[in-house]
Design a protein around this motif. Structure first.
Motif, PDB file in Angstrom:
ATOM      1  N   ASP C  32       0.809  -1.221   0.000  1.00 23.44           N
ATOM      2  CA  ASP C  32       0.000   0.000   0.000  1.00 23.44           C
ATOM      3  C   ASP C  32       0.846   1.277   0.000  1.00 23.44           C
ATOM      4  OD1 ASP C  32      -2.284   1.529  -0.074  1.00 23.44           O
ATOM      5  OD2 ASP C  32      -2.561   1.540   2.096  1.00 23.44           O
ATOM      6  N   ARG C  80      -7.615   7.348  -2.687  1.00 26.98           N
ATOM      7  CA  ARG C  80      -7.457   7.798  -1.298  1.00 26.98           C
ATOM      8  C   ARG C  80      -8.617   8.688  -0.860  1.00 26.98           C
ATOM      9  NH1 ARG C  80      -3.851   4.124   0.280  1.00 26.98           N
ATOM     10  NH2 ARG C  80      -1.698   4.508  -0.389  1.00 26.98           N
ATOM     11  N   TYR C  85     -14.929   1.928  -1.372  1.00 23.42           N
ATOM     12  CA  TYR C  85     -14.824   0.482  -1.600  1.00 23.42           C
ATOM     13  C   TYR C  85     -14.492  -0.140  -0.254  1.00 23.42           C
ATOM     14  CZ  TYR C  85     -10.139   2.338  -1.732  1.00 23.42           C
ATOM     15  OH  TYR C  85      -8.997   3.041  -1.413  1.00 23.42           O
ATOM     16  N   GLU C  86     -14.675  -1.441  -0.204  1.00 23.75           N
ATOM     17  CA  GLU C  86     -14.386  -2.154   1.026  1.00 23.75           C
ATOM     18  C   GLU C  86     -12.871  -2.307   1.173  1.00 23.75           C
ATOM     19  OE1 GLU C  86     -16.839  -5.486   1.000  1.00 23.75           O
ATOM     20  OE2 GLU C  86     -16.717  -5.817   3.171  1.00 23.75           O
ATOM     21  N   PRO C  87     -12.344  -2.184   2.390  1.00 26.26           N
ATOM     22  CA  PRO C  87     -10.893  -2.333   2.549  1.00 26.26           C
ATOM     23  C   PRO C  87     -10.420  -3.689   2.012  1.00 26.26           C
ATOM     24  CG  PRO C  87     -11.869  -1.511   4.586  1.00 26.26           C
ATOM     25  CD  PRO C  87     -13.007  -1.877   3.670  1.00 26.26           C
ATOM     26  N   HIS C  88      -9.372  -3.657   1.205  1.00 25.10           N
ATOM     27  CA  HIS C  88      -8.827  -4.905   0.672  1.00 25.10           C
ATOM     28  C   HIS C  88      -7.389  -4.669   0.223  1.00 25.10           C
ATOM     29  CE1 HIS C  88     -10.296  -2.832  -2.966  1.00 25.10           C
ATOM     30  NE2 HIS C  88      -9.399  -3.530  -3.646  1.00 25.10           N
ATOM     31  N   GLY C  89      -6.655  -5.722   0.082  1.00 25.28           N
ATOM     32  CA  GLY C  89      -5.268  -5.628  -0.357  1.00 25.28           C
ATOM     33  C   GLY C  89      -4.950  -6.740  -1.339  1.00 25.28           C
ATOM     34  N   GLN C 120     -11.167  -7.387   3.609  1.00 28.20           N
ATOM     35  CA  GLN C 120     -11.295  -7.381   5.071  1.00 28.20           C
ATOM     36  C   GLN C 120     -12.263  -8.455   5.573  1.00 28.20           C
ATOM     37  OE1 GLN C 120     -13.006  -3.525   6.729  1.00 28.20           O
ATOM     38  NE2 GLN C 120     -14.862  -4.617   6.048  1.00 28.20           N
TER      39      GLN C 120
ATOM     40  N   GLU E  90     -16.398  -0.454   6.878  1.00 29.06           N
ATOM     41  CA  GLU E  90     -15.210  -0.927   7.593  1.00 29.06           C
ATOM     42  C   GLU E  90     -15.612  -1.838   8.746  1.00 29.06           C
ATOM     43  OE1 GLU E  90     -14.950   2.390   6.575  1.00 29.06           O
ATOM     44  OE2 GLU E  90     -13.283   2.029   5.180  1.00 29.06           O
TER      45      GLU E  90
ATOM     46  N   GLN F  53      -3.707  -8.266  10.486  1.00 29.20           N
ATOM     47  CA  GLN F  53      -4.411  -7.441  11.476  1.00 29.20           C
ATOM     48  C   GLN F  53      -3.699  -7.451  12.825  1.00 29.20           C
ATOM     49  OE1 GLN F  53      -8.440  -7.528  12.432  1.00 29.20           O
ATOM     50  NE2 GLN F  53      -9.088  -6.438  10.599  1.00 29.20           N
TER      51      GLN F  53
END
Ligand code: FES
Ligand code: FES
Ligand code: FES
Ligand SMILES: [Fe+3]
Ligand SMILES: [Fe+3]
Ligand SMILES: [Fe+3]
Lengths: 165, 408, 165, 408, 408, 165
Positions: C32, C80, C85-89, C120, E90, F53
């Motif tokens: 990130d 940013r 959107y939903e948190p994701h990586g 997430q 979230e 996490q």
């Protein structure tokens, strides 16, 4: 000292040549240049796809068996002309090789891989994970497979396997 | 329209809902797989020694197949009589007794409950209820019979013997192929995206082989113009078809312009793939047999295979392949079998299309829950035998047998 | 002799530099550090994400198109500030590169990759497999992309794509 | 509460069960997608030559769309009349006739059964049942009509013409955007984790755009303070909304402190992304149109897109995007369209939130099968037109149209 | 047989259908999770500051837990009152108010609807229906109570207080373990391939621990020969079991030849893993407590854990683990807790088997929808307390509590 | 010039040695040579599996923690003798390392990986994706881990984790 940390020492240049061979091999399949695929093997080479279970049980029958380059060419022509299947392609991720042994005659190497399949109109999926068990010959100029045994981790194949792994 | 709304007087039209209806799926488990059928369980040679076991499924019920100390093969549901845990976790192995890992309840190799951990409690406290009778809490047992090294089991008691269930014609072919010392050359799983019955229809469909499988037609491994026949057993349950490659009365029916599957242009660089030897006096070069409900025996040239198709819900199924050889094989013969095995399995030159077409039909009949397929090739009746294979006789037979069981 | 075994010969040091570039590239996205991402490109570089189907059909519109570094910076700032959107990586696995051609001006390379997405609270999933088609410039000191076309094997994207591939 | 328990006199409250009920899903397939609706099938330019075909879905039924030798476009269910196999395996291609690979049954490009392999059997044996009439076994055909290069199909016969079905207001916008030679710039699939109706609600929801999409609001691509309107066709079926960016009567309603979506602070390094030209005399800079049941046409600045949302069970759906240009475009104009296409699709600055929100609502309504949503913005009635877009008029219209079909 | 066909007079036989029946699953959501139960929501320390929130599930309904400006913790369904969108995307964070991204409806931290975007429309047009009353459209609220830093919520009003609901015996153990300043040492998710009730049975199953978990038995962390007891609260709802390692009246019951789980041969190279200190005066070395429906508190030596098992359909569930320490811990004590945490979680020397067995039972009971498990260890009654743990008392209690709620 | 393009320069030979270490590490696990696994670590090494996490929140408790080689040996013996689980195996795909820092005492490296799991009788599945955070010591002859922290991208583990990652 644990010899596990001390794999048979291999000239980095050779390692890189084997790696390049695998790279080209995956590229050739993923780009559907399948007519080129048999050229990675010497004329009397053996190519076999089997499962971990059959491999460990020394079962002679796997999923696909080619006992020479002609049989590989037949696999490709059948796939072009004779067999029916839904359009799909692979994406190989091929790990770096581990050299198991090295002699005048051949290099034995083992390499992990994952192969993802994308069927027309669908999302990519894991088709197969496993390892390549290779016997490689070096004519000084080129490396080629004298034998490549593809051992799939799972004993289960989804729907069909027509494109070589 | 109910998924069981068949034509009254024949089985030449099949409601597509039989491939997707959820309630029907449940009923099928009870009436077909747990009903009055003999279900293939294992090859005897998979369990050579006392204590050898394997796990598999009858319908979608988990089952243990095990050889006891008397050398008998027993089968029982892989479900602990206490609280339902899988008694065998490994898919094969060797044990002295069956111990459930959850609370250490132990069963003998016939499935009888032999001991319960702390049955009498500890220090005089706890322990099983006074009225609890161990002898009433065995693993659920299946009846087991074997024929020619094939092990079958049934959830029903007082079933007819295997021999009666299959009938003489079917037994003759089993004996022809397996009535000798066999060995296992390979085994694999094959996941299919369709209902198990679509695969059994395909196995019994003498009409499709030379039309779907180019490889088969092009190299004349099987054409409807060859001498052959199809037989269906009493009530439609089982079927057998065979043909003799060397007696082909070809009159140009396989004109490459009309039949997609004939490819004049196509040849092999390494024809040794198809090298074979005349293994059987009868001259049979292709024999496909289905034993109701979901088992099949196949001879294709010299490749001998067994197939079991197990349902995984209405829309998925899983196929197991066994590839066999004979102990008496010469090294050359063994090599031919192994080479010919390129024809079968998920990567088989011929078999791969059967796996694909099951998924295609399952997708094709989406939205057709109120419509029917038509099985009118070779008429609409179900004769016991036909010298032509240009028909859907054996498929109609399948539905007759299936329907009678479901309603029975 | 099959030239498939004989890829254009590349100085191993260059191969390793390209590989290191891809390594850093994946690292930057997966960690990130997206504000750094445009720096892998020269000012007037082109970045495009498209599908195999659109690519083969020469369709000019793909999923994402940046015609210069500024448009890449805008992608990052939108991600940013503006987009929801939903948190994701991601987790990239990037194969080793195959050099397609090499000239004074640029190196053309192709590299297979798989990108896994973890949203997430969920398990990791295959988000995308495909290949990078790159035109790379070498100022002697650093390698940078003059063009990176990301060709996804599948024509199907799940939910959305906001983080660059 | 039944999933169809709507308020009697309006459509301002919607039972959440409509997004998850399995039986309703089946009924919807029959009454909506296979009922009295025109369903978008293809763009004419996707099938330029005779024999060109593509496969797609009407509801969840697989369909073939194909141009015949007369240049007419036909559509039929992708399900063989024999035993239901998919007739077309490839998702597009060119053929002389349609041949099912399973048993080589062959159909002409209108879907009529033209030949059956071994219809008369072989060597006088086998062959189709005497009573079998080929002419009664065509592929299931859809009625087909085209307008402005858009091809629509219906499972119903004697449907009103497309023009009547859409009505003059809707046709006017179709003609405005597509009444010229168009070209395809790109196409992709987009998987959504929610019921297809959530997406159609979103398309028809004039209330959300400037509130959900920061990018749209911040760069004033669309605000409710701009001149515009929303129109709903007879019975609620279709809708059209449009706005004119250059006429914004902004009176601070988009105060960044109250409206999350306005970002005073946010600017672009490369504003050329938004470069556009006044393509239409009317000055329209945004037009969103939905054609019942599941098709949408959109103009956003100079990006022209078509969207078709296909159900994949109650909880999933798949969206296809077509991005269009005009043959007459100058290179500069074409470049602008291509650049602006960053606004749409799964990676679109604006569109990405619509994909996400469908999944969020599907998850949000879990456990609410007995509760209802409220659509009371702009009252509860369904006027045919409003000059304000600050309402849920078109969404209420959708439910009116949908409910009437389902009960009809 | 209905999935609720229990024995009339006891809960010693459980129909296997309770683990797979779809309708029952829906009923369970309404009657158990949204019924008259207190459901664990969060630890207070997870939400230290005003505005801190987390999202989780009560049954399969999405819920927000949030601390308001008065420091009170509130809980409401994570479903916008407008059209059902998830209000919090979230999984945790800090907010001033709750704003739904779809149309910017805003709620205060108690869940009351405080503002609607364009409520009065724009330029006098649009806006909410005249009869719409904001005060009737709050987020669906849960009653909330906390005890010893544990936050519970209920969909029912006028529930008994937590203290009454748990009862004095249960509260005593909660206070013993958590009646001090605690800190969070770790948290993770654990996916299980089985029905949530299989896991709760396992938690309450004092019979299995020393038989399934070799590690536990071999290192004498827990044996049924140790001093201990099991208590079940009124109506069976909750349970508590505990044992004291230092008082083991072992009389060879754990003979390695009979009990698979005792491994004489097995020792540790690094026994420091098990180093512990006597944390509690009572000497308790193992305490497992379940609070109906799906929450558990556990002390194993010095590892303190909380577990919440959430259903994901009848066949899947998801477990959350919280690992806790005490603020007063010395560095040595903290290190011991951390080291001992190798015993629990999906990789825990002891806990890993519990995750596996849930999946094994789910697979084992496939095809047994008409059969029952037997819970006759320690008789068939449900006493309130037993000094023996060699029984299934607490499991029978679970079914009593569950059944009464379902029928209630 | 963006230093992102300029990772701390590392002698290629060292890079290759680290890579070989990871290769052998994955090989040892995937081939079920688990008794060898602790030998990749020095006696007082630390091995931890945790989630992104927990890692970001500095939580001291993860999924598995070994504070010395003995505790690693115990993990292996427990897996052989004490613990119960369905037969399954892994297939690691380990990316090439990125060296974060290098001192006399140790090398800090980060490496992405994906681990696929094949449970007996099932298809392969993604079990875990994540990164290795390593502190490596070089006794001149061999590289060994002084610390390996396995950070899983997802906070969710399916069923159980008994084989080390
Ligand atoms: S479930 Fe088998 S012993 Fe308890
Ligand atoms: S299913 Fe199409 S020809 Fe038989
Ligand atoms: S759904 Fe929440 S504001 Fe509309
Ligand atoms: Fe076939
Ligand atoms: Fe939108
Ligand atoms: Fe346990």
């Amino acid at each position: 000292m644990p010899d596990i940390l001390d794999p048979i020492s291999v000239d980095p240049a050779l390692l890189q040549r084997i790696d390049m061979l695998n790279r080209q091999y995956g590229h050739t399949i993923d780009e559907d240049l399948l007519e080129e695929w048999p050229k990675f093997f010497i004329e009397e080479a053996r190519y076999m796809i089997t499962t971990q279970q059959n491999y460990q049980a020394n079962m002679p029958v796997g999923l696909i068996l080619c006992e020479n380059r002609g049989m590989m060419e037949d696999r490709v022509s059948a796939l072009r002309i004779a067999n029916l299947y839904e359009p799909h392609g692979y994406r190989h991720l091929i790990d770096l090789p581990i050299v198991i042994s090295k002699s005048e005659q051949e290099i034995m190497a083992q390499t992990s891989f994952a192969c993802f399949r994308t069927v027309q109109g669908s999302a990519p999926e894991i088709f197969c994970t496993g390892k390549y068990l290779d016997r490689i010959v070096d004519d000084g100029q080129f490396l080629q497979f004298k034998e490549r045994v593809v051992v799939c981790d799972s004993e289960r194949i989804d729907t069909l396997i027509v494109i070589p792994l | 329209m109910s998924p069981l709304d068949f034509n009254l007087n024949d089985y030449s039209e099949i409601p597509y809902a039989v491939y997707s209806d959820e309630d029907l799926y449940k009923k099928e488990q009870a009436q077909v797989f747990q009903g009055r059928t003999w279900n293939f369980l294992a090859l005897e040679i998979e369990l050579p020694k006392p204590g050898d076991f394997k796990t598999m499924f009858v319908g979608d019920t988990p089952v243990i197949v095990i050889r006891d100390s008397n050398g008998n093969i027993n089968a029982m549901v892989n479900r602990c009589a206490h609280r339902g845990n899988l008694v065998c976790i490994e898919d094969h192995g060797n044990v002295e007794h069956l111990t459930c890992v959850y609370h250490n309840w132990t069963y003998d190799l016939e499935g009888n409950l032999s001991s319960i951990a702390f049955e009498k409690g500890i220090q005089g406290e706890g322990g099983m209820a006074a009225d609890f009778d161990k002898s009433c809490h065995a693993l659920e047992k299946l009846s087991v019979e074997t024929h020619c090294g094939l092990v079958f089991g049934s959830f029903s008691e007082n079933m007819p013997s295997l021999i009666e269930y299959f009938g003489p014609e079917m037994c003759r072919n089993i004996e022809r192929l397996l009535g000798r010392k066999i060995e296992l050359l390979g085994r694999f799983q094959h996941g299919l995206d369709g209902n198990w019955k679509l695969y059994m229809e395909n196995v019994r469909d003498t009409y499709h082989a030379s039309l779907l499988h180019s490889f088969m037609t092009t190299f004349r491994l099987n054409r409807l113009s060859m001498k052959g026949a199809v037989e269906v057993s009493e009530g439609g349950l089982h079927h057998l078809t065979y043909s003799i490659r060397t007696q082909d009365n070809d009159q140009g029916q396989y004109n490459a312009r009309e039949i997609r599957a004939s490819k004049d242009d196509y040849t092999l660089n390494s024809p040794e793939l198809l090298e074979s030897w005349p293994e059987f006096e009868c001259g049979t070069t292709l024999a496909i047999q289905s034993l109701f409900p979901n088992f099949s025996i196949q001879q294709l040239s010299n490749v001998l295979t067994l197939r079991l198709i197990v349902p995984k819900g209405p829309h998925k199924s899983e196929l197991t392949w066994w590839v066999l050889g004979a102990a008496e094989d010469t090294p050359e013969q063994r090599a031919m079998r192994i080479r010919q095995s390129n024809l079968i399995g998920p990567g088989g030159y011929i078999a791969m299309e059967d796996g694909a077409v099951v998924g295609w039909v399952q997708r094709g009949v989406k939205g057709a829950e109120k419509k029917k397929s038509v099985l009118a090739m070779g008429g609409r009746d179900i004769e016991r035998k036909s010298n032509s294979r240009c028909n859907e006789l054996a498929v109609r037979g399948f539905w007759q047998g299936w329907h009678n069981l479901l309603e029975g």
